[in-house]
Design a protein around this motif. Sequence first.
Motif, mmCIF file in Angstrom:
data_model
loop_
_atom_site.group_PDB
_atom_site.id
_atom_site.type_symbol
_atom_site.label_atom_id
_atom_site.label_comp_id
_atom_site.label_asym_id
_atom_site.label_seq_id
_atom_site.Cartn_x
_atom_site.Cartn_y
_atom_site.Cartn_z
ATOM 1 N N MET A 53 5.470 9.364 -15.863
ATOM 2 C CA MET A 53 4.798 9.732 -14.594
ATOM 3 C C MET A 53 3.882 10.936 -14.779
ATOM 4 N N SER A 54 3.630 11.348 -16.039
ATOM 5 C CA SER A 54 2.887 12.590 -16.230
ATOM 6 C C SER A 54 1.471 12.497 -15.700
ATOM 7 N N ASN A 55 0.884 11.305 -15.731
ATOM 8 C CA ASN A 55 -0.495 11.160 -15.273
ATOM 9 C C ASN A 55 -0.575 10.601 -13.860
ATOM 10 N N VAL A 56 0.542 10.715 -13.097
ATOM 11 C CA VAL A 56 0.580 10.184 -11.733
ATOM 12 C C VAL A 56 0.750 11.331 -10.753
ATOM 13 N N LYS A 57 -0.150 11.388 -9.766
ATOM 14 C CA LYS A 57 -0.053 12.444 -8.750
ATOM 15 C C LYS A 57 0.185 11.766 -7.399
ATOM 16 N N VAL A 58 1.336 12.090 -6.793
ATOM 17 C CA VAL A 58 1.661 11.517 -5.484
ATOM 18 C C VAL A 58 1.248 12.517 -4.407
ATOM 19 N N MET A 59 0.536 12.040 -3.412
ATOM 20 C CA MET A 59 0.015 12.924 -2.361
ATOM 21 C C MET A 59 1.166 13.517 -1.546
ATOM 22 N N ASP A 60 1.056 14.825 -1.244
ATOM 23 C CA ASP A 60 2.111 15.415 -0.414
ATOM 24 C C ASP A 60 1.552 16.026 0.872
ATOM 25 N N HIS A 61 0.295 15.703 1.188
ATOM 26 C CA HIS A 61 -0.314 16.304 2.370
ATOM 27 C C HIS A 61 0.208 15.628 3.640
ATOM 28 N N PRO A 62 0.643 16.419 4.634
ATOM 29 C CA PRO A 62 1.192 15.835 5.868
ATOM 30 C C PRO A 62 0.229 14.879 6.570
ATOM 31 N N LEU A 63 -1.075 15.160 6.530
ATOM 32 C CA LEU A 63 -2.028 14.266 7.207
ATOM 33 C C LEU A 63 -2.059 12.895 6.541
ATOM 34 N N ILE A 64 -1.956 12.889 5.203
ATOM 35 C CA ILE A 64 -1.953 11.609 4.482
ATOM 36 C C ILE A 64 -0.678 10.839 4.830
ATOM 37 N N LYS A 65 0.451 11.531 4.840
ATOM 38 C CA LYS A 65 1.726 10.869 5.172
ATOM 39 C C LYS A 65 1.663 10.265 6.573
ATOM 40 N N HIS A 66 1.143 11.051 7.528
ATOM 41 C CA HIS A 66 1.054 10.611 8.922
ATOM 42 C C HIS A 66 0.169 9.359 9.024
ATOM 43 N N LYS A 67 -0.985 9.416 8.371
ATOM 44 C CA LYS A 67 -1.927 8.293 8.499
ATOM 45 C C LYS A 67 -1.404 7.043 7.781
ATOM 46 N N ILE A 68 -0.652 7.223 6.690
ATOM 47 C CA ILE A 68 -0.070 6.049 6.017
ATOM 48 C C ILE A 68 0.964 5.379 6.939
ATOM 49 N N SER A 69 1.707 6.177 7.692
ATOM 50 C CA SER A 69 2.686 5.598 8.627
ATOM 51 C C SER A 69 1.976 4.746 9.666
ATOM 52 N N LEU A 70 0.848 5.246 10.194
ATOM 53 C CA LEU A 70 0.089 4.465 11.179
ATOM 54 C C LEU A 70 -0.464 3.186 10.553
ATOM 55 N N LEU A 71 -0.870 3.296 9.302
ATOM 56 C CA LEU A 71 -1.446 2.155 8.577
ATOM 57 C C LEU A 71 -0.419 1.032 8.402
ATOM 58 N N ARG A 72 0.823 1.425 8.150
ATOM 59 C CA ARG A 72 1.878 0.432 7.908
ATOM 60 C C ARG A 72 2.178 -0.402 9.155
ATOM 61 N N ASP A 73 2.023 0.230 10.328
ATOM 62 C CA ASP A 73 2.482 -0.363 11.586
ATOM 63 C C ASP A 73 1.794 -1.702 11.847
ATOM 64 N N CYS A 74 2.605 -2.752 12.051
ATOM 65 C CA CYS A 74 2.004 -4.083 12.253
ATOM 66 C C CYS A 74 1.256 -4.170 13.572
ATOM 67 N N ASN A 75 1.423 -3.175 14.458
ATOM 68 C CA ASN A 75 0.685 -3.188 15.732
ATOM 69 C C ASN A 75 -0.660 -2.470 15.635
ATOM 70 N N THR A 76 -0.977 -1.900 14.482
ATOM 71 C CA THR A 76 -2.271 -1.229 14.310
ATOM 72 C C THR A 76 -3.382 -2.283 14.238
ATOM 73 N N SER A 77 -4.415 -2.094 15.064
ATOM 74 C CA SER A 77 -5.515 -3.081 15.115
ATOM 75 C C SER A 77 -6.381 -2.980 13.853
ATOM 76 N N SER A 78 -7.211 -4.008 13.611
ATOM 77 C CA SER A 78 -8.122 -3.983 12.457
ATOM 78 C C SER A 78 -9.055 -2.778 12.531
ATOM 79 N N LYS A 79 -9.536 -2.475 13.733
ATOM 80 C CA LYS A 79 -10.465 -1.342 13.893
ATOM 81 C C LYS A 79 -9.785 -0.028 13.467
#
Length: 209
Positions: free
Chosen positions: A1-27
């Motif tokens: 995993m030495s060349n792998v950087k996992v994002m730890d920014h709260p905004l990225i985490k928050h937006k990924i949660s919204l992205l996962r949601d099956c109720n999120t529209s295409s827009k």
Amino acid sequence: MSNVKVMDHPLIKHKISLLRDCNTSSKEFRELVSEIAMLMCYEATRDLPLKEVEIETPIGTARSEILNNVKMAFVPIMRAGMGMLDGMIEMIPAAKIGHIGMYRDPETLNPEQYYCKLPSDISRREVYVLDPMLATGGSAIGAIDILKKAGCTNIKQLCIIACPEGIEAFTTAHPDVQLFVGVIDKGLNEEGYIVPGLGDCGDRIYGTK
Ligand code: PRP
Ligand code: URA
């Protein structure tokens, strides 16, 4: 995993949660992919070289810093990678853009290349490959094979959702490429989808299902 950087920014985490949601529209989905790409661009470009310059402000002279002759190229893997392009260009408008078309054979899950158009000077550029999903890793590995054949030596890969299988395959095939991922999920299901993931990213961006 030495060349792998996992994002730890709260905004990225928050937006990924919204992205996962099956109720999120295409827009909303398209907007989120672009916003996450912009935030990941910020993290992935931390090591860009700077040089000092003198700038005349309305008040006086400032010793300040600007990018030191950095030439970049962004290469989205079509289709879903196109969703990340706007966010990246918003941050770095001078980057040139290449396109690689890949689709996964639904039976074998092997990537099939159907398109490739790269800037003529890509081998002299720092290349950022964009694809929201790193599942088996086949598409990303194939795209980087193409870029290396074109002479690229300075490559970074940006993915929003990855899984251990994809990371293992990717880092084994291309240990020299820095991999930036938004989040690492549990694994793959029998159809090669990331679990829990977000479903089929291309279909969600373009509303094709
Ligand atoms: C998706 C995704 C990646 C690939 C990831 O594309 O955008 O390119 O799958 O899977 P892998 O790591 O197992 O290769 P897909 O083939 O569904 O094409 P699309 O973007 O045109 O929908
Ligand atoms: N491609 C996708 O769009 N989603 C997955 O979960 C895996 C591959």
